[in-house]
Design a protein around this motif. Sequence first.
Motif, short mmCIF file in Angstrom:
data_model
loop_
_atom_site.label_atom_id
_atom_site.label_comp_id
_atom_site.label_asym_id
_atom_site.label_seq_id
_atom_site.Cartn_x
_atom_site.Cartn_y
_atom_site.Cartn_z
N ASP A 1 -14.55 8.70 -9.76
CA ASP A 1 -14.38 7.34 -8.74
C ASP A 1 -14.62 7.64 -7.29
OD1 ASP A 1 -12.37 5.63 -7.27
OD2 ASP A 1 -13.31 4.25 -8.64
N LYS A 2 -15.35 6.92 -6.43
CA LYS A 2 -15.66 7.19 -5.08
C LYS A 2 -14.27 7.22 -4.36
CE LYS A 2 -17.82 5.34 -0.85
NZ LYS A 2 -18.46 4.23 -0.33
N GLU A 3 -13.37 6.43 -4.65
CA GLU A 3 -12.20 6.29 -3.93
C GLU A 3 -10.97 7.73 -4.23
OE1 GLU A 3 -9.78 3.01 -4.54
OE2 GLU A 3 -11.08 1.46 -3.74
N ARG A 4 -11.28 8.17 -5.58
CA ARG A 4 -10.86 9.49 -5.84
C ARG A 4 -10.97 10.50 -5.06
NH1 ARG A 4 -7.39 7.43 -8.88
NH2 ARG A 4 -9.21 6.93 -10.47
N LEU A 5 -12.76 10.56 -4.72
CA LEU A 5 -13.31 11.87 -3.82
C LEU A 5 -12.66 11.75 -2.36
CD1 LEU A 5 -15.34 14.16 -3.63
CD2 LEU A 5 -17.00 12.18 -3.41
N GLU A 6 -12.72 10.42 -1.95
CA GLU A 6 -12.19 10.29 -0.52
C GLU A 6 -10.72 10.69 -0.45
OE1 GLU A 6 -13.06 6.18 0.00
OE2 GLU A 6 -15.05 6.47 0.45
N LEU A 7 -9.83 10.58 -1.51
CA LEU A 7 -8.55 10.77 -1.66
C LEU A 7 -8.44 12.17 -1.59
CD1 LEU A 7 -5.48 10.18 -1.87
CD2 LEU A 7 -5.70 9.99 -4.28
N VAL A 8 -9.16 12.79 -2.30
CA VAL A 8 -9.19 14.53 -2.46
C VAL A 8 -9.70 15.27 -1.19
CG1 VAL A 8 -10.19 16.36 -3.64
CG2 VAL A 8 -9.15 14.51 -4.85
N GLN A 9 -10.66 14.65 -0.59
CA GLN A 9 -11.13 15.23 0.58
C GLN A 9 -10.10 15.10 1.79
OE1 GLN A 9 -14.94 12.91 0.83
NE2 GLN A 9 -16.07 14.63 -0.04
N LYS A 10 -9.29 13.86 1.68
CA LYS A 10 -8.46 13.94 2.59
C LYS A 10 -7.10 14.76 2.64
CE LYS A 10 -9.09 8.86 3.81
NZ LYS A 10 -8.59 7.30 3.78
N GLU A 11 -6.95 14.98 1.11
CA GLU A 11 -5.65 15.94 0.84
C GLU A 11 -6.45 17.37 1.36
OE1 GLU A 11 -4.17 17.29 -3.38
OE2 GLU A 11 -4.05 15.17 -3.00
N PHE A 12 -7.66 17.92 1.22
CA PHE A 12 -7.92 18.98 1.49
C PHE A 12 -7.67 19.14 3.20
CE2 PHE A 12 -11.23 19.30 -2.04
CZ PHE A 12 -10.52 19.87 -3.02
N GLU A 13 -8.03 18.02 4.00
CA GLU A 13 -7.78 18.02 5.35
C GLU A 13 -6.40 18.21 5.99
OE1 GLU A 13 -9.99 18.47 7.84
OE2 GLU A 13 -11.59 18.60 6.28
N VAL A 14 -5.59 17.48 5.21
CA VAL A 14 -4.39 17.57 5.35
C VAL A 14 -3.65 19.18 5.25
CG1 VAL A 14 -1.74 16.84 4.81
CG2 VAL A 14 -3.68 15.12 4.88
N VAL A 15 -4.08 19.77 4.11
CA VAL A 15 -3.55 21.11 3.90
C VAL A 15 -4.21 21.84 5.11
CG1 VAL A 15 -4.02 22.95 2.43
CG2 VAL A 15 -3.39 20.76 1.40
N LYS A 16 -5.21 21.73 5.48
CA LYS A 16 -5.79 22.66 6.38
C LYS A 16 -5.26 22.22 7.72
CE LYS A 16 -10.52 22.60 6.27
NZ LYS A 16 -11.82 22.35 6.52
N GLN A 17 -4.72 20.89 8.14
CA GLN A 17 -4.12 20.63 9.34
C GLN A 17 -2.88 21.42 9.53
OE1 GLN A 17 -4.42 16.38 9.69
NE2 GLN A 17 -6.33 16.22 9.60
N TRP A 18 -2.21 21.30 8.24
CA TRP A 18 -0.88 22.11 8.17
C TRP A 18 -1.02 23.56 8.30
CZ3 TRP A 18 1.67 19.60 3.16
CH2 TRP A 18 2.15 18.16 3.37
N GLY A 19 -2.18 24.21 8.21
CA GLY A 19 -2.24 25.55 8.69
C GLY A 19 -2.16 26.46 7.31
N ILE A 20 -2.26 25.74 6.26
CA ILE A 20 -2.22 26.41 4.78
C ILE A 20 -3.29 26.91 4.45
CG2 ILE A 20 -1.30 26.17 2.52
CD1 ILE A 20 0.69 23.97 3.29
N THR A 21 -3.36 28.08 4.46
CA THR A 21 -4.83 28.90 3.87
C THR A 21 -4.39 29.68 2.62
OG1 THR A 21 -4.41 30.57 5.48
CG2 THR A 21 -5.74 29.09 6.43
N GLY A 22 -3.46 29.91 2.12
CA GLY A 22 -3.20 30.62 0.93
C GLY A 22 -2.42 30.03 -0.10
N PHE A 23 -2.41 30.44 -1.22
CA PHE A 23 -1.79 29.33 -2.33
C PHE A 23 -1.19 30.57 -3.04
CE2 PHE A 23 -5.84 27.63 -0.96
CZ PHE A 23 -5.38 26.56 -0.30
N PRO A 24 -0.12 30.17 -3.83
CA PRO A 24 0.72 28.91 -3.60
C PRO A 24 1.45 28.96 -2.47
CG PRO A 24 1.70 30.31 -5.40
CD PRO A 24 0.75 31.04 -5.05
#
Length: 211
Positions: free
Chosen positions: A154-177
């Motif tokens: 679903d298009k909305e799902r893709l947009e939600l996930v892309q925003k999620e990736f951006e939030v993680v990046k903005q938080w400065g998180i580069t390693g997992f978990p």
Amino acid sequence: MERPVVYYVFDVLCSWCYGFSETMHQFHEDHKDSIDFRIMSGGMVLGEREGAIGDLPDAVKEGFKRVEEMSGRPFSAAFYEMLDKGEAQLSSLPGALALATLRTYQPDNAMAFAKRMQEAFYQEGLPPAQAATYGHCAEDFGMNSEDFMKLMVDKERLELVQKEFEVVKQWGITGFPTVVYQDKDKAYLLARGYVSREQLDENLKKIQELV
């Protein structure tokens, strides 16, 4: 009264997250009555990083043994066979879409579903870039696999996930978990990288004494 929140930032392809998944699952079960949990996908393998599993650097391949030793969670013969064959494609996007889909319909099961997705890859040796792998996982949660795969794209799902990736990046998180504890307007790092259950509990205790 506003409850504290634990953010668990993981990636479906992250081997250390797989090693950590049982610990995090039990931590969630033990604390979900007093803490809200939110799991997010970090987007570890996207764009230029996507490619065949056979192209992984030797250091990454050798790291699987280290994960097994540290966590006690083995990778299966089926996974190593897939690794040796080298053809399966790696991309974090399908798993992130699957998690976002399950989270929409069964938010209380999001942590368990994340663990299940990693088991599909690292225990069953199923290809992580194929939607069918996640449809298979969704069946364990009472969802029809074909319907689930349609919801994933679903298009909305893709947009939600892309925003999620951006939030993680903005938080400065580069390693997992990575695990973050938030109480009101203050956030604390609960874990960066793999830690034992004892260490996780100790970190939580120290943070809760501060707030």
